[in-house]
Write a protein that holds these residues in place. Structure first.
Motif, PDB file in Angstrom:
ATOM      1  N   ARG A 133       7.103  10.385  -5.391  1.00  0.00           N
ATOM      2  CA  ARG A 133       7.781  11.273  -4.357  1.00  0.00           C
ATOM      3  C   ARG A 133       9.381  10.905  -4.591  1.00  0.00           C
ATOM      4  O   ARG A 133       9.687   9.627  -5.058  1.00  0.00           O
ATOM      5  CB  ARG A 133       7.460  10.598  -3.025  1.00  0.00           C
ATOM      6  CG  ARG A 133       7.661   9.318  -2.654  1.00  0.00           C
ATOM      7  CD  ARG A 133       6.926   9.130  -1.052  1.00  0.00           C
ATOM      8  NE  ARG A 133       5.631   9.083  -1.220  1.00  0.00           N
ATOM      9  CZ  ARG A 133       4.585   8.898  -0.215  1.00  0.00           C
ATOM     10  NH1 ARG A 133       5.066   8.463   0.757  1.00  0.00           N
ATOM     11  NH2 ARG A 133       3.572   8.565  -0.683  1.00  0.00           N
ATOM     12  N   ALA A 134      10.080  11.783  -4.081  1.00  0.00           N
ATOM     13  CA  ALA A 134      11.662  11.676  -4.361  1.00  0.00           C
ATOM     14  C   ALA A 134      12.199  10.900  -3.038  1.00  0.00           C
ATOM     15  O   ALA A 134      13.271  10.112  -2.925  1.00  0.00           O
ATOM     16  CB  ALA A 134      12.179  12.832  -4.305  1.00  0.00           C
ATOM     17  N   VAL A 135      11.454  11.045  -1.865  1.00  0.00           N
ATOM     18  CA  VAL A 135      12.016  10.641  -0.442  1.00  0.00           C
ATOM     19  C   VAL A 135      11.156   9.541   0.008  1.00  0.00           C
ATOM     20  O   VAL A 135       9.966   9.762   0.012  1.00  0.00           O
ATOM     21  CB  VAL A 135      12.348  11.646   0.511  1.00  0.00           C
ATOM     22  CG1 VAL A 135      12.771  11.062   1.672  1.00  0.00           C
ATOM     23  CG2 VAL A 135      13.207  12.886  -0.205  1.00  0.00           C
ATOM     24  N   PHE A 136      11.589   8.372   0.235  1.00  0.00           N
ATOM     25  CA  PHE A 136      10.632   7.499   0.479  1.00  0.00           C
ATOM     26  C   PHE A 136      11.280   6.679   2.022  1.00  0.00           C
ATOM     27  O   PHE A 136      12.150   6.331   1.892  1.00  0.00           O
ATOM     28  CB  PHE A 136      10.552   6.127  -0.320  1.00  0.00           C
ATOM     29  CG  PHE A 136       9.644   5.058   0.104  1.00  0.00           C
ATOM     30  CD1 PHE A 136       8.239   5.418   0.349  1.00  0.00           C
ATOM     31  CD2 PHE A 136       9.693   3.720  -0.218  1.00  0.00           C
ATOM     32  CE1 PHE A 136       7.291   4.343   0.983  1.00  0.00           C
ATOM     33  CE2 PHE A 136       9.008   2.768   0.053  1.00  0.00           C
ATOM     34  CZ  PHE A 136       7.502   3.307   0.477  1.00  0.00           C
ATOM     35  N   LYS A 137      10.251   6.779   3.012  1.00  0.00           N
ATOM     36  CA  LYS A 137      10.342   6.441   4.540  1.00  0.00           C
ATOM     37  C   LYS A 137       9.356   5.545   4.885  1.00  0.00           C
ATOM     38  O   LYS A 137       8.560   6.103   5.782  1.00  0.00           O
ATOM     39  CB  LYS A 137      10.639   7.627   5.287  1.00  0.00           C
ATOM     40  CG  LYS A 137      11.677   8.746   4.995  1.00  0.00           C
ATOM     41  CD  LYS A 137      11.709   9.886   5.863  1.00  0.00           C
ATOM     42  CE  LYS A 137      12.833  10.757   5.437  1.00  0.00           C
ATOM     43  NZ  LYS A 137      12.900  11.874   6.416  1.00  0.00           N
ATOM     44  N   PRO A 138       9.346   4.482   4.338  1.00  0.00           N
ATOM     45  CA  PRO A 138       7.901   3.637   4.688  1.00  0.00           C
ATOM     46  C   PRO A 138       7.831   3.415   6.368  1.00  0.00           C
ATOM     47  O   PRO A 138       6.774   3.308   6.724  1.00  0.00           O
ATOM     48  CB  PRO A 138       8.065   2.491   3.826  1.00  0.00           C
ATOM     49  CG  PRO A 138       9.711   2.139   3.628  1.00  0.00           C
ATOM     50  CD  PRO A 138      10.132   3.720   3.402  1.00  0.00           C
ATOM     51  N   PHE A 139       8.910   3.188   6.991  1.00  0.00           N
ATOM     52  CA  PHE A 139       8.718   2.613   8.406  1.00  0.00           C
ATOM     53  C   PHE A 139       8.288   3.788   9.216  1.00  0.00           C
ATOM     54  O   PHE A 139       7.837   3.567  10.283  1.00  0.00           O
ATOM     55  CB  PHE A 139       9.878   1.934   8.849  1.00  0.00           C
ATOM     56  CG  PHE A 139      10.165   0.566   8.013  1.00  0.00           C
ATOM     57  CD1 PHE A 139       9.685  -0.383   8.821  1.00  0.00           C
ATOM     58  CD2 PHE A 139      10.850   0.551   6.917  1.00  0.00           C
ATOM     59  CE1 PHE A 139       9.715  -1.793   8.066  1.00  0.00           C
ATOM     60  CE2 PHE A 139      11.220  -0.681   6.372  1.00  0.00           C
ATOM     61  CZ  PHE A 139      10.515  -1.770   6.676  1.00  0.00           C
ATOM     62  N   MET A 192       1.026  -1.352  -0.113  1.00  0.00           N
ATOM     63  CA  MET A 192      -0.036  -0.113  -0.064  1.00  0.00           C
ATOM     64  C   MET A 192       0.844   1.149  -0.129  1.00  0.00           C
ATOM     65  O   MET A 192       0.814   2.305  -0.857  1.00  0.00           O
ATOM     66  CB  MET A 192      -0.829   0.081   1.339  1.00  0.00           C
ATOM     67  CG  MET A 192      -1.856   1.189   1.276  1.00  0.00           C
ATOM     68  SD  MET A 192      -2.932   1.249  -0.096  1.00  0.00           S
ATOM     69  CE  MET A 192      -4.445   2.170   0.848  1.00  0.00           C
ATOM     70  N   LEU A 193       1.831   1.183   0.913  1.00  0.00           N
ATOM     71  CA  LEU A 193       2.917   2.588   1.073  1.00  0.00           C
ATOM     72  C   LEU A 193       3.533   2.582  -0.438  1.00  0.00           C
ATOM     73  O   LEU A 193       3.790   3.656  -0.609  1.00  0.00           O
ATOM     74  CB  LEU A 193       3.784   2.164   2.371  1.00  0.00           C
ATOM     75  CG  LEU A 193       2.970   2.581   3.598  1.00  0.00           C
ATOM     76  CD1 LEU A 193       3.924   2.288   4.693  1.00  0.00           C
ATOM     77  CD2 LEU A 193       2.284   3.804   3.960  1.00  0.00           C
ATOM     78  N   ILE A 194       4.122   1.430  -0.662  1.00  0.00           N
ATOM     79  CA  ILE A 194       4.814   1.382  -2.069  1.00  0.00           C
ATOM     80  C   ILE A 194       4.057   2.007  -3.076  1.00  0.00           C
ATOM     81  O   ILE A 194       4.562   2.733  -3.906  1.00  0.00           O
ATOM     82  CB  ILE A 194       5.448  -0.014  -2.388  1.00  0.00           C
ATOM     83  CG1 ILE A 194       6.640  -0.106  -1.237  1.00  0.00           C
ATOM     84  CG2 ILE A 194       5.935  -0.123  -3.646  1.00  0.00           C
ATOM     85  CD1 ILE A 194       7.187  -1.436  -1.183  1.00  0.00           C
ATOM     86  N   ASP A 195       2.776   1.372  -3.207  1.00  0.00           N
ATOM     87  CA  ASP A 195       1.796   1.962  -4.304  1.00  0.00           C
ATOM     88  C   ASP A 195       1.507   3.401  -4.342  1.00  0.00           C
ATOM     89  O   ASP A 195       1.692   4.012  -5.441  1.00  0.00           O
ATOM     90  CB  ASP A 195       0.570   1.051  -4.127  1.00  0.00           C
ATOM     91  CG  ASP A 195       0.760  -0.352  -4.465  1.00  0.00           C
ATOM     92  OD1 ASP A 195       1.649  -0.707  -5.142  1.00  0.00           O
ATOM     93  OD2 ASP A 195      -0.190  -1.160  -4.255  1.00  0.00           O
ATOM     94  N   GLU A 196       1.408   3.772  -3.160  1.00  0.00           N
ATOM     95  CA  GLU A 196       1.199   5.332  -2.949  1.00  0.00           C
ATOM     96  C   GLU A 196       2.247   6.012  -3.294  1.00  0.00           C
ATOM     97  O   GLU A 196       2.494   7.219  -3.978  1.00  0.00           O
ATOM     98  CB  GLU A 196       0.937   5.619  -1.566  1.00  0.00           C
ATOM     99  CG  GLU A 196      -0.660   5.159  -1.073  1.00  0.00           C
ATOM    100  CD  GLU A 196      -0.793   5.321   0.501  1.00  0.00           C
ATOM    101  OE1 GLU A 196       0.309   6.151   0.942  1.00  0.00           O
ATOM    102  OE2 GLU A 196      -1.969   5.163   0.754  1.00  0.00           O
ATOM    103  N   ALA A 197       3.780   5.749  -2.962  1.00  0.00           N
ATOM    104  CA  ALA A 197       4.858   6.570  -3.279  1.00  0.00           C
ATOM    105  C   ALA A 197       5.032   6.309  -4.907  1.00  0.00           C
ATOM    106  O   ALA A 197       5.562   7.180  -5.676  1.00  0.00           O
ATOM    107  CB  ALA A 197       6.118   5.768  -2.636  1.00  0.00           C
ATOM    108  N   ALA A 198       4.903   5.238  -5.530  1.00  0.00           N
ATOM    109  CA  ALA A 198       4.939   5.161  -6.974  1.00  0.00           C
ATOM    110  C   ALA A 198       3.965   5.770  -7.565  1.00  0.00           C
ATOM    111  O   ALA A 198       4.356   6.624  -8.657  1.00  0.00           O
ATOM    112  CB  ALA A 198       4.869   3.516  -7.501  1.00  0.00           C
ATOM    113  N   ALA A 199       2.678   5.827  -7.045  1.00  0.00           N
ATOM    114  CA  ALA A 199       1.733   6.954  -7.852  1.00  0.00           C
ATOM    115  C   ALA A 199       2.146   8.369  -7.801  1.00  0.00           C
ATOM    116  O   ALA A 199       1.758   9.004  -8.564  1.00  0.00           O
ATOM    117  CB  ALA A 199       0.455   6.602  -7.210  1.00  0.00           C
ATOM    118  N   ASP A 200       2.632   8.757  -6.732  1.00  0.00           N
ATOM    119  CA  ASP A 200       2.683  10.401  -6.402  1.00  0.00           C
ATOM    120  C   ASP A 200       4.273  10.723  -6.647  1.00  0.00           C
ATOM    121  O   ASP A 200       4.513  11.799  -6.914  1.00  0.00           O
ATOM    122  CB  ASP A 200       2.558  10.851  -5.180  1.00  0.00           C
ATOM    123  CG  ASP A 200       3.369  10.178  -3.976  1.00  0.00           C
ATOM    124  OD1 ASP A 200       4.357   9.761  -4.113  1.00  0.00           O
ATOM    125  OD2 ASP A 200       2.666  10.155  -2.867  1.00  0.00           O
TER     126      ASP A 200
END
Length: 203
Positions: A11-17, A1-9
């Motif tokens: 974003r340049a910085v990803f901090k899932p945890f 879910m978090l990865i899908d959101e990051a791929a869709a928008d």
């Protein structure tokens, strides 16, 4: 879910945890193959996680410039596919927990010399033994792994750290094509195990 959101928008910085509860963070021991879709992420933060491995698909994160798995103390090795992240320039890794690190020379687990398709189903593997639940493509040439699997360890500089990398190769030729490790590390690809002799001096 978090990865899908990051791929869709995009974003340049990803901090899932940082978006998970402590209980949720403890349950995550790897990232899903869908991280291949994070092609716009430049900065990946995996600070203080319970991760024990990362999927080979991390190599598809071609925009990655900064990689921070610092204090993720169960990450003792990384997938060779990190070498495909050509823009990666900065890393912050807890090097003391790495296999073969120059301070403690932690031993590398033993790998099999070669496994044929009659001996194992490469699409359904035990990640505790093989480092992934499936190996479909060669870490080196990106061709199919369908007849045999050759796993080796190699230590290479990735951004600002030398990391122990697990290679899933489709042939002996692909193993032979690997880049030489830096000084102070086992000088060739190897199978690990208790008989492996590591250098006694740091790089």
């Amino acid at each position: 879910m978090l990865i899908d959101e990051a791929a869709a928008d995009g974003r340049a910085v990803f901090k899932p945890f940082t978006q998970m509860s402590p209980d949720e963070r403890r349950q995550v021991v790897t990232l899903p193959p869908s991280i291949a879709g994070l092609t716009q992420v430049k900065h990946l933060v995996l600070y203080g996680t319970n991760l024990v491995r990362l999927p080979p698909q991390i190599g598809a994160m071609t925009s990655l410039e900064v990689f921070e798995p610092y204090t993720s103390h169960r990450l003792h090795w990384y997938p060779y596919e990190l070498t495909r992240c050509a823009r990666l320039r900065d890393s912050t890794v807890s090097t003391r927990v790495l296999y073969g690190n120059v301070k403690f020379r932690a031993p590398f687990p033993q790998l099999r010399p070669v496994t044929t398709a009659t001996e194992a189903n490469f699409t359904r593997l035990d990640p505790g033994t093989w480092g992934a639940d499936a190996v479909r493509t060669c870490s080196v040439c990106n061709g199919p792994v369908d007849r045999e699997l050759r796993q080796v360890w190699i230590s290479l500089r990735i951004a600002t750290d030398v990391l122990p990398l697990l290679v899933n190769a489709c042939s002996a030729a692909c193993v032979a094509a690997l880049t030489a490790p830096p000084d102070g590390y086992v000088p060739t690809p190897h199978l690990g195990g208790p008989d492996l002799v590591q250098p006694t001096t740091g790089a």
